[in-house]
Write a protein that holds these residues in place. Sequence first.
Motif, mmCIF file in Angstrom:
data_model
loop_
_atom_site.group_PDB
_atom_site.id
_atom_site.type_symbol
_atom_site.label_atom_id
_atom_site.label_comp_id
_atom_site.label_asym_id
_atom_site.label_seq_id
_atom_site.Cartn_x
_atom_site.Cartn_y
_atom_site.Cartn_z
ATOM 1 N N LEU A 277 -23.461 -30.183 -8.863
ATOM 2 C CA LEU A 277 -23.196 -28.826 -9.341
ATOM 3 C C LEU A 277 -24.407 -27.920 -9.162
ATOM 4 O O LEU A 277 -24.258 -26.725 -8.883
ATOM 5 C CB LEU A 277 -22.779 -28.866 -10.811
ATOM 6 N N ALA A 278 -25.614 -28.474 -9.316
ATOM 7 C CA ALA A 278 -26.809 -27.675 -9.081
ATOM 8 C C ALA A 278 -26.896 -27.257 -7.615
ATOM 9 O O ALA A 278 -27.241 -26.110 -7.298
ATOM 10 C CB ALA A 278 -28.055 -28.464 -9.493
ATOM 11 N N ILE A 279 -26.577 -28.188 -6.711
ATOM 12 C CA ILE A 279 -26.566 -27.849 -5.287
ATOM 13 C C ILE A 279 -25.470 -26.835 -4.987
ATOM 14 O O ILE A 279 -25.664 -25.890 -4.210
ATOM 15 C CB ILE A 279 -26.381 -29.127 -4.449
ATOM 16 N N LYS A 280 -24.322 -27.004 -5.621
ATOM 17 C CA LYS A 280 -23.215 -26.089 -5.393
ATOM 18 C C LYS A 280 -23.532 -24.685 -5.876
ATOM 19 O O LYS A 280 -23.110 -23.686 -5.266
ATOM 20 C CB LYS A 280 -21.962 -26.617 -6.090
ATOM 21 N N LEU A 281 -24.258 -24.583 -6.976
ATOM 22 C CA LEU A 281 -24.611 -23.260 -7.491
ATOM 23 C C LEU A 281 -25.499 -22.515 -6.496
ATOM 24 O O LEU A 281 -25.263 -21.335 -6.194
ATOM 25 C CB LEU A 281 -25.326 -23.405 -8.835
ATOM 26 N N MET A 282 -26.513 -23.189 -5.981
ATOM 27 C CA MET A 282 -27.400 -22.546 -5.013
ATOM 28 C C MET A 282 -26.666 -22.239 -3.712
ATOM 29 O O MET A 282 -26.899 -21.203 -3.088
ATOM 30 C CB MET A 282 -28.608 -23.449 -4.749
ATOM 31 N N THR A 283 -25.765 -23.136 -3.309
ATOM 32 C CA THR A 283 -24.994 -22.896 -2.089
ATOM 33 C C THR A 283 -24.072 -21.692 -2.252
ATOM 34 O O THR A 283 -23.926 -20.871 -1.335
ATOM 35 C CB THR A 283 -24.188 -24.142 -1.721
ATOM 36 N N SER A 284 -23.436 -21.575 -3.409
ATOM 37 C CA SER A 284 -22.532 -20.452 -3.644
ATOM 38 C C SER A 284 -23.277 -19.124 -3.626
ATOM 39 O O SER A 284 -22.756 -18.114 -3.145
ATOM 40 C CB SER A 284 -21.799 -20.635 -4.977
ATOM 41 N N LEU A 285 -24.488 -19.119 -4.141
ATOM 42 C CA LEU A 285 -25.289 -17.894 -4.082
ATOM 43 C C LEU A 285 -25.576 -17.512 -2.637
ATOM 44 O O LEU A 285 -25.511 -16.333 -2.266
ATOM 45 C CB LEU A 285 -26.602 -18.091 -4.845
ATOM 46 N N ALA A 286 -25.899 -18.503 -1.813
ATOM 47 C CA ALA A 286 -26.192 -18.218 -0.407
ATOM 48 C C ALA A 286 -24.947 -17.772 0.349
ATOM 49 O O ALA A 286 -25.053 -17.027 1.334
ATOM 50 C CB ALA A 286 -26.791 -19.456 0.255
ATOM 51 N N LEU A 287 -23.768 -18.186 -0.096
ATOM 52 C CA LEU A 287 -22.523 -17.835 0.583
ATOM 53 C C LEU A 287 -21.904 -16.544 0.067
ATOM 54 O O LEU A 287 -20.819 -16.162 0.508
ATOM 55 C CB LEU A 287 -21.507 -18.974 0.424
#
Length: 537
Positions: A277-287
């Motif tokens: 979920l931590a990786i997903k949060l940062m990925t969602s910000l980049a997307l």
Amino acid sequence: MCQVGEDYAEPASEEPPPRQPGREQKCVKCKEGLPVVVIRAGDAFCRDCFKAFYIHKFRAVLGKNRLIFPGEKVLLAWSGGPSSSSMVWQVLEGLSRESAKRLRFVPGIVCIDEGAACGLSPEARAKTLAEMKLILQTVGFPWHVVALEEVFDLPPSVLRCFAQEPVETEGAYKAAVDSFLQQQHVLGAEGAGDSPSLAQGEEQLSWPCTQDPQNPQSPDRPPTAAQTEALSRLFDSVKTLTAKEELLQALRTHLILHVARTHGYSKVMTGDSCTRLAIKLMTSLALGRGAFLAWDTGFSDERHGDVVVVRPMREHTLKEVAFYNHLFAVPSVFTPALDTKAPEKASIHRLMEAFMLRLQDQFPSTVSTVYRTSEKLVKAPRDGCAASPPGPRCLLCMCALDIDTADSATAFGAQTPLHLSQTQPPTPPPTAPCCSAGMGRVQGCCGGARPCEREDPRACVIEQLCYGCRVNMKDLPSLDPLPPYILAEARLRSQRYQRPLCSGSPGGPWGGAPAGPLPTQLLPQGLHRAADPGVPG
């Protein structure tokens, strides 16, 4: 849902950590056992204490949120990876009679076969499915193995939010628990003096049958060659790996949602861990998905209305999951994913994953800091179907549209100046009468061509996507390979939003009061009722 083959963690070892000279290391909990698991510096557990610690975290998340009611049907999304496998094992142990705090819901398992999207051969897919079915038969829950190709048979209704009446969570949960305990008390009174009968009655309340009544044998319906070819053509047409992973996630979610609604499941559990979920949060910000972080990473996701997605593994790190699965022999199945053996910079997902894991290795509090930040995010009331009337939603991620074209000061509004003109009803000529007045058919009125027939079909789809999904759709040259249900729902929504308000009266939609104005919640953001002169703003 946990992405297939997505969980990577350092291997666990049963060997105790090296002892420091002059100091006897003991378990931090019982102070007696020899530690075999070291989670962080100073947090060393023996085997039994680590198991109790791991189980408590899983049960505490469910008990604190109180979203799953006794007797409710819950669908476990299992990908075969370590996190989702550990989640299934926690539910299996929680339903056993030996459990101290037994779980009271009725579980089922869904598994999505994504081999065609990942380019696996039929032999490799058959081998993987055989391994998965062996584990599913061991678990004993009702299970549904669905091929990803079945998205081409989904109805357009899968993309609609079915609102439910808001209920008082605390009061409703307490009433459901009291009713469940009362049923157990009645069964206990009827079977007094007969322990086997009482145990059997309790088992029937909480333990599911091996076969699903609506799907007795969970029959396999192998996809046709045409469906497999269509799915391969769809993913081959996408240019970047980032867009492929986002598209796969959307199609997987639609398929799981359809299975849950078809078989009467009101909750869906996914195995997203704290690290993921931590990786997903940062990925969602980049997307460009910052508006939906609370939905994508929170404990519950109510964007679908009648089916709620919950993430009970969100307190467990990948390291804890790897230790638990190794120490207690939790089986899992490795299946290649889209990003398997892909270089670090192949996609935003891979790049952000490598960045977070490398930073976590150097600074052990990185994942926990990002995760705790996600817990503070609050969901906007307009996004929830239960909190507000359902408005326009993205065709892929099914979140509320975050595009506000009325605000030209935004960067996206400056890039798409024609979007508002496409969504507003066309302005008729000042002397053109309505078609119902007997003067023939006028372009733009009720007898003229439909909006989707006049406009570019691609625009009808793109205008119904959120910002993040629009960016990803730029990597899809043609929309023809998309599943039919997405295109059908796009046409339906476009006709609903842009249908001229013609009542057949002499005044028509422009000179008098319209017979049936569109509800405000059905109009895209930026298009208000003031656009119709006959309706006061």
